[in-house]
Design a protein around this motif. Structure first.
Motif, PDB file in Angstrom:
ATOM      1  N   UNK A 171      15.027  24.877  -7.844  1.00  0.00           N
ATOM      2  CA  UNK A 171      13.584  25.649  -8.434  1.00  0.00           C
ATOM      3  C   UNK A 171      12.621  25.281  -7.214  1.00  0.00           C
ATOM      4  N   UNK A 172      12.135  26.455  -6.837  1.00  0.00           N
ATOM      5  CA  UNK A 172      11.025  26.275  -5.749  1.00  0.00           C
ATOM      6  C   UNK A 172       9.723  25.544  -6.260  1.00  0.00           C
ATOM      7  N   UNK A 173       9.142  25.954  -7.313  1.00  0.00           N
ATOM      8  CA  UNK A 173       7.787  25.586  -7.811  1.00  0.00           C
ATOM      9  C   UNK A 173       7.907  23.804  -7.870  1.00  0.00           C
ATOM     10  N   UNK A 174       8.839  23.296  -8.465  1.00  0.00           N
ATOM     11  CA  UNK A 174       8.791  21.664  -8.457  1.00  0.00           C
ATOM     12  C   UNK A 174       8.878  21.345  -6.922  1.00  0.00           C
ATOM     13  N   UNK A 199      11.689  19.879   3.783  1.00  0.00           N
ATOM     14  CA  UNK A 199      11.486  21.093   2.947  1.00  0.00           C
ATOM     15  C   UNK A 199      11.352  22.382   3.615  1.00  0.00           C
ATOM     16  N   UNK A 200      11.415  22.353   4.944  1.00  0.00           N
ATOM     17  CA  UNK A 200      11.411  23.554   5.804  1.00  0.00           C
ATOM     18  C   UNK A 200      12.824  24.388   5.384  1.00  0.00           C
ATOM     19  N   UNK A 201      13.692  23.524   5.168  1.00  0.00           N
ATOM     20  CA  UNK A 201      15.107  24.033   5.093  1.00  0.00           C
ATOM     21  C   UNK A 201      15.322  24.843   3.888  1.00  0.00           C
ATOM     22  N   UNK A 202      14.316  24.795   3.171  1.00  0.00           N
ATOM     23  CA  UNK A 202      14.318  25.635   1.730  1.00  0.00           C
ATOM     24  C   UNK A 202      14.052  26.967   1.976  1.00  0.00           C
ATOM     25  N   UNK A 203      14.824  28.037   1.233  1.00  0.00           N
ATOM     26  CA  UNK A 203      14.705  29.581   1.766  1.00  0.00           C
ATOM     27  C   UNK A 203      13.331  30.020   1.041  1.00  0.00           C
ATOM     28  N   UNK A 204      12.197  29.495   1.196  1.00  0.00           N
ATOM     29  CA  UNK A 204      10.862  29.711   0.661  1.00  0.00           C
ATOM     30  C   UNK A 204       9.859  29.845   1.749  1.00  0.00           C
ATOM     31  N   UNK A 227       0.774  -1.330   0.047  1.00  0.00           N
ATOM     32  CA  UNK A 227      -0.095  -0.109  -0.047  1.00  0.00           C
ATOM     33  C   UNK A 227       0.945   1.304   0.138  1.00  0.00           C
ATOM     34  N   UNK A 228       1.924   1.185   0.474  1.00  0.00           N
ATOM     35  CA  UNK A 228       2.969   2.434   0.468  1.00  0.00           C
ATOM     36  C   UNK A 228       3.597   2.563  -0.755  1.00  0.00           C
ATOM     37  N   UNK A 229       3.500   1.620  -1.691  1.00  0.00           N
ATOM     38  CA  UNK A 229       4.377   1.792  -3.085  1.00  0.00           C
ATOM     39  C   UNK A 229       4.020   3.289  -3.650  1.00  0.00           C
ATOM     40  N   UNK A 230       2.923   3.591  -3.935  1.00  0.00           N
ATOM     41  CA  UNK A 230       2.716   5.197  -4.410  1.00  0.00           C
ATOM     42  C   UNK A 230       3.257   6.086  -3.677  1.00  0.00           C
ATOM     43  N   UNK A 231       2.777   6.073  -2.400  1.00  0.00           N
ATOM     44  CA  UNK A 231       3.479   6.862  -1.632  1.00  0.00           C
ATOM     45  C   UNK A 231       5.010   6.917  -1.726  1.00  0.00           C
ATOM     46  N   UNK A 232       5.777   5.998  -1.508  1.00  0.00           N
ATOM     47  CA  UNK A 232       7.324   6.228  -1.643  1.00  0.00           C
ATOM     48  C   UNK A 232       7.675   6.661  -3.085  1.00  0.00           C
ATOM     49  N   UNK A 233       7.073   6.665  -4.326  1.00  0.00           N
ATOM     50  CA  UNK A 233       7.436   7.313  -5.243  1.00  0.00           C
ATOM     51  C   UNK A 233       7.336   8.724  -5.114  1.00  0.00           C
ATOM     52  N   UNK A 234       6.039   9.250  -4.657  1.00  0.00           N
ATOM     53  CA  UNK A 234       6.143  10.617  -4.337  1.00  0.00           C
ATOM     54  C   UNK A 234       7.025  11.322  -3.286  1.00  0.00           C
ATOM     55  N   UNK A 235       7.416  10.478  -2.083  1.00  0.00           N
ATOM     56  CA  UNK A 235       8.480  10.707  -1.290  1.00  0.00           C
ATOM     57  C   UNK A 235       9.871  10.687  -1.911  1.00  0.00           C
ATOM     58  N   UNK A 236       9.819   9.977  -2.990  1.00  0.00           N
ATOM     59  CA  UNK A 236      11.385   9.921  -3.692  1.00  0.00           C
ATOM     60  C   UNK A 236      11.293  11.165  -4.668  1.00  0.00           C
ATOM     61  N   UNK A 237      10.215  11.448  -5.273  1.00  0.00           N
ATOM     62  CA  UNK A 237      10.112  12.680  -5.973  1.00  0.00           C
ATOM     63  C   UNK A 237      10.456  13.942  -5.394  1.00  0.00           C
ATOM     64  N   UNK A 238       9.892  13.820  -4.225  1.00  0.00           N
ATOM     65  CA  UNK A 238      10.282  15.419  -3.301  1.00  0.00           C
ATOM     66  C   UNK A 238      11.750  15.232  -2.912  1.00  0.00           C
ATOM     67  N   UNK A 239      12.241  14.045  -2.538  1.00  0.00           N
ATOM     68  CA  UNK A 239      13.637  13.874  -2.020  1.00  0.00           C
ATOM     69  C   UNK A 239      14.686  14.435  -3.458  1.00  0.00           C
TER      70      UNK A 239
END
Length: 338
Positions: free
Chosen positions: A162-165, A188-193, A143-155
Motif C-alpha cells: 500500500x503506497x499511502x501508508x 522508500x525510493x525503491x517503491x514503484x511510486x 531523545x531518539x526513542x520517538x524517532x525510532x518508533x516512526x522509523x520502525x513504522x516506516x520499515x
C-alpha cells in the motif's frame, strides 16, 4: 558538528575495544604523536545489526574515508564506556618541549555517526570522563526513542504494497530531520511510486547534504532508468559536487529525459575531460526527424552544444566536426576561460 562519516576510520581497529583496548590505544597514541590529529572515539555495540549494516553500506564510501583521515580513531564498546579503566589509557599526547597536550580534546561518536560531545583531556579524571560519556550517550538515545518508533513504522510499511501508508510513514520520519534515518528514508525510493520518490529525493539532502546526496546516487546507480530518475538527477545537479561527475557521465544516454539534465550538469564542472566527452556524444545521439515547413525540433544536440559553449567559450553549435577539429588543435593547451 555532525560526523556521520566518522566510523570508516575505525574499520581497521578491533571490533571489541573492551577485549583489545590496549593494542588499540597504543596504535592510536603512536599515530597521534606522529601526526597530531584529534581523537575520534566511536561508541560501538558489537553485533548490533544497525552498526554492522552502516559499517558495510556507508562507512566504507571513499569520500567518507577521506574526511576521516584527519582523525585518529579509537573504538569503545558501549558496555565499557562507563568503566574508569577504559579511559585511564586515553592518549594525552604532548608536543616535545611544550608541556601541554597537543591534542586537547576527544570527540565522542555514536554508532549512527552523531557527535555527542567533546571533552577536554586536561584535568579530566578517568572516572569523571566515563560517567560523563555514559550520561551523554544515554541522554541522546532517550531523545531518539520517538524517532525510532516512526522509523520502525516506516520499515514495516515498506514490507507492504500500500503506497499511502508508506507515504504517510516516510513523511513522519522525514519531519524529525535526524541524519541516522537516511538509510530507511532512502529505502522508500525503491517503491514503484513517483509520488513517494518526489517526496523523498529533495528531503534526503535537507536531512543531511552529504549522506543524502550519496543515498540518491546509490538509488540512481541501482535503478538508473526508473520513473523519477529525472528528479534524482535534478537533485544531484543542484548539489554541484564534482565528486558526482563520474556517475553523471556513466550511462548518460540510458534515459533520454535524464540525459538532458545530466548533460547540463556536466557544464557546471570545469574538468578538461568533460569537453571531449561531450563532443563524442554528438554522433551517439540521433537527431529527431524534421518535418517540412516546420522548425527543427530541439534535441539533446542543443544541450550538448550549450554545455560545450559554457565550458569553452566557443560557439560551434551542433557541428560535431568543427568541435572535433577545434579540440584536436586546441585541446593540449586549453585553459578554461575566466
Amino acid at each position: 558538528m555532525r560526523l556521520v562519516c566518522a566510523a570508516a576510520l575505525f574499520l581497521a581497529l578491533p571490533l571489541s575495544a573492551s577485549a583489545q583496548w590496549s593494542p588499540s590505544l597504543s596504535k592510536a597514541e603512536a599515530d597521534g604523536k606522529a601526526k597530531r590529529r584529534p581523537v575520534l572515539i566511536l561508541v560501538w555495540t558489537k553485533g548490533d545489526p544497525a552498526s554492522d549494516r552502516l559499517e558495510k553500506e556507508i562507512w566504507s564510501v571513499e569520500p567518507v574515508k577521506t574526511v576521516l583521515r584527519s582523525f585518529t580513531g579509537v573504538k569503545v564498546e558501549k558496555s565499557a564506556i562507563a568503566e574508569a579503566k577504559t579511559w585511564v589509557a586515553v592518549p594525552r599526547w604532548k608536543s616535545q618541549g611544550e608541556g601541554e597536550a597537543a591534542v586537547p580534546e576527544i570527540r565522542i561518536i555514536h554508532p549512527w555517526g552523531t557527535e555527542l560531545a567533546r571533552f577536554p583531556l586536561k584535568d579530566a579524571t578517568a572516572a569523571d570522563l566515563g560517567a560523563k560519556l555514559k550520561a551523554e550517550t544515554d541522554a541522546w538515545e532517550e531523545r531518539q526513542a520517538p524517532i525510532r518508533l516512526d522509523a520502525r513504522a516506516l520499515e514495516l510499511a515498506l514490507r507492504g504494497q500500500e503506497k499511502d501508508p508508506i507515504h504517510e510513514a516516510v513523511n513522519k520520519v522525514i519531519a524529525h530531520r535526524e541524519p541516522w534515518t537516511i538509510p530507511i528514508v532512502a529505502a522508500a525510493l525503491y517503491q514503484s511510486s513517483v509520488k513517494i520518490r518526489a517526496t523523498v529525493i529533495p528531503e534526503l539532502r535537507r536531512i543531511d547534504a552529504e549522506d543524502g546526496l550519496w543515498a540518491i546516487l546509490k538509488w540512481l546507480d541501482d535503478e538508473a532508468t526508473q520513473a523519477g530518475c529525472n528528479i534524482g538527477w535534478e537533485e544531484v545537479a543542484r548539489a554541484n559536487d564534482i565528486r558526482t561527475l563520474p556517475q553523471i557521465k556513466d550511462g548518460i544516454l540510458n534515459n533520454s529525459v535524464c540525459a538532458v539534465i545530466r548533460v547540463k550538469a556536466i557544464g557546471q564542472f570545469k574538468d578538461k575531460s568533460n569537453i571531449p566527452f561531450l563532443i563524442d556524444l554528438f554522433p551517439r545521439v540521433g537527431l529527431p526527424k524534421a518535418e517540412p515547413g516546420k522548425p527543427e525540433p530541439r534535441s539533446l544536440h542543443d544541450d550538448i552544444a550549450a554545455s560545450l559553449q559554457k565550458l569553452t567559450g566557443q560557439s560551434f553549435g551542433k557541428d560535431y566536426n568543427r568541435w572535433k577539429e577545434w579540440w584536436k588543435s586546441a585541446g593540449p593547451q586549453f585553459e578554461f576561460p575566466k
